[in-house]
Design a protein around this motif. Structure first.
Motif, PDB file in Angstrom:
ATOM      1  N   ASN A  78       0.888  -1.076   0.083  1.00 30.45           N
ATOM      2  CA  ASN A  78       0.030  -0.013   0.090  1.00 30.45           C
ATOM      3  C   ASN A  78       0.843   1.158   0.015  1.00 30.45           C
ATOM      4  N   GLU A  79       0.424   2.446  -0.380  1.00 35.30           N
ATOM      5  CA  GLU A  79       0.985   3.679  -0.310  1.00 35.30           C
ATOM      6  C   GLU A  79       1.901   3.933   0.939  1.00 35.30           C
ATOM      7  N   ASN A  80       1.508   3.381   1.946  1.00 34.17           N
ATOM      8  CA  ASN A  80       2.437   3.649   3.088  1.00 34.17           C
ATOM      9  C   ASN A  80       3.612   2.909   3.447  1.00 34.17           C
ATOM     10  N   ILE A  81       3.673   2.004   2.527  1.00 37.53           N
ATOM     11  CA  ILE A  81       5.105   1.039   2.500  1.00 37.53           C
ATOM     12  C   ILE A  81       6.077   1.401   1.590  1.00 37.53           C
ATOM     13  N   PHE A  82       7.187   1.347   1.963  1.00 35.09           N
ATOM     14  CA  PHE A  82       8.270   1.984   1.112  1.00 35.09           C
ATOM     15  C   PHE A  82       9.154   0.820   0.965  1.00 35.09           C
ATOM     16  N   LYS A  83       9.357   0.007   1.760  1.00 38.29           N
ATOM     17  CA  LYS A  83      10.345  -1.071   1.462  1.00 38.29           C
ATOM     18  C   LYS A  83       9.758  -2.549   1.541  1.00 38.29           C
ATOM     19  N   ALA A  84      10.453  -3.310   0.773  1.00 44.25           N
ATOM     20  CA  ALA A  84       9.807  -4.573   0.606  1.00 44.25           C
ATOM     21  C   ALA A  84       9.848  -5.582   1.695  1.00 44.25           C
ATOM     22  N   GLU A  85      10.839  -5.148   2.583  1.00 50.77           N
ATOM     23  CA  GLU A  85      10.960  -5.925   3.861  1.00 50.77           C
ATOM     24  C   GLU A  85       9.734  -5.690   4.689  1.00 50.77           C
ATOM     25  N   GLU A  86       8.913  -4.658   4.580  1.00 51.24           N
ATOM     26  CA  GLU A  86       7.897  -4.389   5.527  1.00 51.24           C
ATOM     27  C   GLU A  86       6.472  -5.295   5.078  1.00 51.24           C
ATOM     28  N   ILE A  87       6.538  -5.426   3.655  1.00 52.62           N
ATOM     29  CA  ILE A  87       5.413  -6.251   3.395  1.00 52.62           C
ATOM     30  C   ILE A  87       5.669  -7.839   3.833  1.00 52.62           C
ATOM     31  N   VAL A  88       6.774  -8.157   3.711  1.00 49.34           N
ATOM     32  CA  VAL A  88       7.317  -9.347   4.281  1.00 49.34           C
ATOM     33  C   VAL A  88       7.179  -9.734   5.665  1.00 49.34           C
ATOM     34  N   SER A  89       7.454  -8.596   6.260  1.00 48.30           N
ATOM     35  CA  SER A  89       7.158  -8.625   7.933  1.00 48.30           C
ATOM     36  C   SER A  89       5.820  -8.674   8.162  1.00 48.30           C
ATOM     37  N   ASN A  90       5.094  -7.853   7.206  1.00 50.19           N
ATOM     38  CA  ASN A  90       3.583  -7.886   7.563  1.00 50.19           C
ATOM     39  C   ASN A  90       2.877  -9.335   7.611  1.00 50.19           C
ATOM     40  N   ALA A  91       3.259  -9.917   6.310  1.00 50.82           N
ATOM     41  CA  ALA A  91       2.962 -11.187   5.998  1.00 50.82           C
ATOM     42  C   ALA A  91       3.372 -12.317   7.133  1.00 50.82           C
ATOM     43  N   ASP A  92       4.538 -12.121   7.726  1.00 55.98           N
ATOM     44  CA  ASP A  92       4.948 -12.993   8.701  1.00 55.98           C
ATOM     45  C   ASP A  92       4.133 -12.649  10.037  1.00 55.98           C
ATOM     46  N   LYS A  93       3.965 -11.346  10.291  1.00 53.73           N
ATOM     47  CA  LYS A  93       2.832 -11.285  11.231  1.00 53.73           C
ATOM     48  C   LYS A  93       1.632 -12.025  11.062  1.00 53.73           C
ATOM     49  N   ALA A  94       1.016 -11.994   9.864  1.00 51.94           N
ATOM     50  CA  ALA A  94      -0.228 -12.796   9.659  1.00 51.94           C
ATOM     51  C   ALA A  94       0.087 -14.087   9.606  1.00 51.94           C
ATOM     52  N   LEU A  95       1.128 -14.825   9.227  1.00 50.59           N
ATOM     53  CA  LEU A  95       1.682 -16.095   9.515  1.00 50.59           C
ATOM     54  C   LEU A  95       1.302 -16.363  10.998  1.00 50.59           C
ATOM     55  N   TYR A  96       2.109 -15.612  11.735  1.00 48.33           N
ATOM     56  CA  TYR A  96       2.227 -15.935  13.208  1.00 48.33           C
ATOM     57  C   TYR A  96       0.944 -15.795  13.915  1.00 48.33           C
ATOM     58  N   LYS A  97      -0.225 -14.966  13.424  1.00 48.09           N
ATOM     59  CA  LYS A  97      -1.396 -14.939  13.939  1.00 48.09           C
ATOM     60  C   LYS A  97      -2.317 -16.511  13.472  1.00 48.09           C
ATOM     61  N   ALA A  98      -1.974 -16.587  12.249  1.00 50.47           N
ATOM     62  CA  ALA A  98      -2.522 -18.135  11.863  1.00 50.47           C
ATOM     63  C   ALA A  98      -2.235 -19.220  12.846  1.00 50.47           C
ATOM     64  N   LYS A  99      -0.733 -19.302  13.191  1.00 49.78           N
ATOM     65  CA  LYS A  99      -0.363 -20.232  13.921  1.00 49.78           C
ATOM     66  C   LYS A  99      -0.820 -20.107  15.535  1.00 49.78           C
ATOM     67  N   GLU A 100      -0.843 -18.819  15.917  1.00 50.10           N
ATOM     68  CA  GLU A 100      -1.435 -18.629  17.092  1.00 50.10           C
ATOM     69  C   GLU A 100      -3.147 -19.106  17.285  1.00 50.10           C
ATOM     70  N   ASN A 101      -3.912 -19.008  15.991  1.00 52.89           N
ATOM     71  CA  ASN A 101      -5.203 -19.143  16.121  1.00 52.89           C
ATOM     72  C   ASN A 101      -5.284 -20.572  15.931  1.00 52.89           C
ATOM     73  N   GLY A 102      -4.645 -21.354  15.800  1.00 53.09           N
ATOM     74  CA  GLY A 102      -4.587 -22.854  15.612  1.00 53.09           C
ATOM     75  C   GLY A 102      -4.082 -23.628  14.477  1.00 53.09           C
ATOM     76  N   ARG A 103      -3.439 -22.914  13.567  1.00 52.82           N
ATOM     77  CA  ARG A 103      -2.813 -23.303  12.320  1.00 52.82           C
ATOM     78  C   ARG A 103      -3.808 -23.796  11.252  1.00 52.82           C
ATOM     79  N   ASP A 104      -3.513 -24.302  10.155  1.00 53.72           N
ATOM     80  CA  ASP A 104      -4.291 -24.765   9.115  1.00 53.72           C
ATOM     81  C   ASP A 104      -5.343 -23.673   8.531  1.00 53.72           C
ATOM     82  N   GLN A 105      -4.899 -22.584   8.108  1.00 54.19           N
ATOM     83  CA  GLN A 105      -5.820 -21.434   7.768  1.00 54.19           C
ATOM     84  C   GLN A 105      -4.961 -20.282   7.438  1.00 54.19           C
ATOM     85  N   VAL A 106      -5.815 -19.326   6.629  1.00 53.50           N
ATOM     86  CA  VAL A 106      -5.238 -18.316   5.845  1.00 53.50           C
ATOM     87  C   VAL A 106      -5.510 -16.971   6.891  1.00 53.50           C
ATOM     88  N   VAL A 107      -4.483 -16.096   7.150  1.00 57.64           N
ATOM     89  CA  VAL A 107      -4.747 -14.919   7.735  1.00 57.64           C
ATOM     90  C   VAL A 107      -4.314 -13.766   6.914  1.00 57.64           C
TER      91      VAL A 107
END
Length: 582
Positions: free
Chosen positions: A550-579
């Protein structure tokens, strides 16, 4: 030669053709030796300096690559830790320290002065003595309570995490006064301190830290700086070359040898670092040295690498080769002198015979004139031989060109294979981390320039460790390969899929918004669950995290970090899901 001819030579004081040929040959030889020798000695000096430059730059590049790889890992780790709930994660910290031996400690500093730290006692040989640990002790836990800041609790654990001893001692340590705490408090993102020498052990390290969400508590890790001696030795001959990695204040971080006298002697007289970005010859301790300094970071000169090489030892191999070349040249010249005398005689003799015949003409003794035997026939034969030789050389050259074309074609194929190996993961044949990083940066550049949206999906196989533990690493590898094939068959042609590391995969989806990436992620999730693996009898599931530009992101690392956070949330919520990360 008759008396008339001899008298003619004496009267004119002329030099014979043979002497002229030998004199010209000798003069040309002397000039060639002087010119060739001076040029060879000049190039020996130039080549020795260039060899230093190549060695040092190759060394610096390897160290930069090592540091960059470790830095990315450490920043990702501190980001992950900062997302943990604000509590003492004893076993988690120990598992992380056990996995990454370069980590010295993980700790949390609290706003009220409290402190919680886990230290790997095996990370430094002096630690057991400092904390009175036994040989079986492996972990150290330090606690400081903000309610009683003057005391600290020390606990020692063995490799089985059993408490072996504990004690309470006086404390004068306050985490809120430490540089890492202040830097993290004043920053909205993870921070990294410059290298510094630890106060209680003889080692240099770096601290990574980040503020825990919605608090003024700081999570941090200490990383011991790698001993780069193995990298040094891959590039440097330690018999006559010293290398030092040092800070801007001339503090030595790492070195090839333990002797620092030469380093100190150099900085007594030469303190302008920028004067030595190229190899330079100076005199130290009555000896000549080649010196070059290269910054470890191209953006600043906070840390630099200096190379000091004995000039005589560096140039010695080149000088030996030069002397051998000159000696070979001189011997060749000496061997050629009899040959030149012989061939000059072949030229001179017919001329003398012709003079004799001309004298006969002057004396009109026509009946005594004889045919002068010359080497014209030999010249013709030599011409014929030269023609044959030229034809032979042409045929050889043509054959050689064909071979070169064939070798070039083979080399091109090899280069293509090498390129494929350099960007593909060996096990799964998917793209590797380096290729994914370049793709992410390419898509980020396009988004920043044209405003197009792209998405990233990070995928992690759930409970993959159990696969290895229960069925072995061979089955684990086969699960990874089959999972990679499922992912490859599930994505679009424009998507870029690669192995992110371990059991993690990453997909870059060009010109794809969050909803489109979410749909793709759900398809993948279903495909994995419905797949029957050839060697693994159970069902495999995956957790997937999705994030978009999105327009507030200026580094590719931020998008990867955001996806990583979503992945962590998926694991925290019980795994086997898309967040998805919004």
């Amino acid at each position: 030669m008759n008396k008339y001819f001899i008298n003619l030579l004496k009267k004119k004081k002329e030099v014979s053709l043979k002497s002229t040929v030998l004199s010209i040959f000798s003069l040309v030889t002397i000039i060639l030796i002087i010119v060739l020798g001076s040029q060879l000695f000049y190039f020996s000096k130039k080549l020795s300096l260039e060899s230093i430059d190549l060695q040092l730059n190759g060394l610096v590049q390897d160290i930069r690559t090592s540091i960059k790889s470790n830095e990315t890992l450490n920043f990702n780790m501190i980001e992950m830790l900062s997302l943990m709930k604000d509590k003492n994660n004893f076993e988690l910290y120990i598992n992380i320290l056990a996995t990454y031996p370069s980590l010295y400690a993980i700790y949390t500093g609290y706003e009220d002065g409290s402190f919680y730290e886990i230290i790997n006692l095996n990370s430094n040989k002096s630690l057991p003595q400092i904390y009175n640990a036994e040989s079986t002790d492996k972990w150290l836990l330090i606690k400081i309570s903000g309610q009683d800041i003057n005391k600290r609790e020390i606990y020692l654990y063995n490799s089985d995490l059993k408490l072996t001893s504990s004690r309470i001692s006086d404390n004068n340590y306050n985490p809120t006064t430490r540089p890492w705490y202040k830097m993290a408090i004043s920053s909205n993102s993870s921070i990294k301190t410059p290298p510094y020498k630890f106060s209680h052990i003889d080692s240099t390290g770096i601290t990574y830290a980040k503020q825990i969400s919605n608090s003024k508590n700081i999570i941090a890790i200490d990383v011991l700086i790698n001993d780069f001696r193995s990298i040094y030795k891959n590039h440097i001959n330690s018999d006559y070359i010293d290398v030092y990695l040092f800070k801007k204040d001339n503090t030595i971080i790492s070195s090839l040898s333990d002797n620092t006298n030469l380093f100190k002697e150099f900085f007594k007289e030469n303190i302008i670092i920028t004067d030595f970005t190229k190899p330079k010859i100076i005199k130290l301790n009555k000896k000549q040295y080649v010196v070059q300094i290269v910054p470890l970071n191209e953006q600043n000169n906070e840390e630099n690498i200096i190379l000091l090489a004995e000039y005589d030892k560096i140039i010695e191999p080149y000088q030996v080769q030069i002397l051998n070349l000159l000696l070979t040249f001189i011997i060749t010249v000496l061997l050629m002198i009899p040959i030149i005398i012989y061939f000059s005689g072949i030229i001179v003799k017919p001329i003398y015979e012709l003079v004799k015949q001309s004298i006969k003409v002057k004396k009109r003794k026509y009946n005594t004139i004889t045919k002068v035997e010359t080497s014209i026939l030999e010249v013709a034969l030599l011409s014929s031989s030269l023609e044959s030789m030229s034809e032979s050389i042409y045929n050889y050259q043509h054959s050689l060109e064909e071979k070169v074309k064939q070798r070039t074609k083979e080399l091109s194929l090899k280069n293509e294979e090498l390129l494929k190996l350099s960007i593909n993961d060996k096990l799964t044949s998917l793209y590797n981390r380096e290729k994914l990083d370049k793709t992410l940066q390419h898509e980020m550049n396009r988004s920043l320039r044209y405003g197009v949206v792209f998405s990233v999906i990070i995928i992690d196989i759930d409970f993959f460790k159990k696969v290895n533990d229960e069925f072995g690493h061979q089955v684990g590898d086969e699960v990874l390969v089959e999972s990679a094939n499922i992912l490859r068959n599930s994505i679009r042609n424009v998507d870029v899929l690669g192995r992110w590391g371990g059991e993690e995969f990453l997909i870059v989806c060009p010109q794809t918004d969050l909803e489109g990436a979410q749909k793709l992620a759900k398809n993948i999730n279903n495909a994995i669950k419905n797949h029957i693996f050839s060697t693994y009898p159970k069902t495999i599931t995956m957790s997937l995290g999705v994030a978009s530009y999105n327009e507030n992101i200026f580094k590719a690392e931020e998008i990867v970090s955001n996806a990583d956070k979503a992945l962590y949330k998926a694991k925290e919520n019980g795994r086997d899901q898309v967040v998805i990360f919004r």
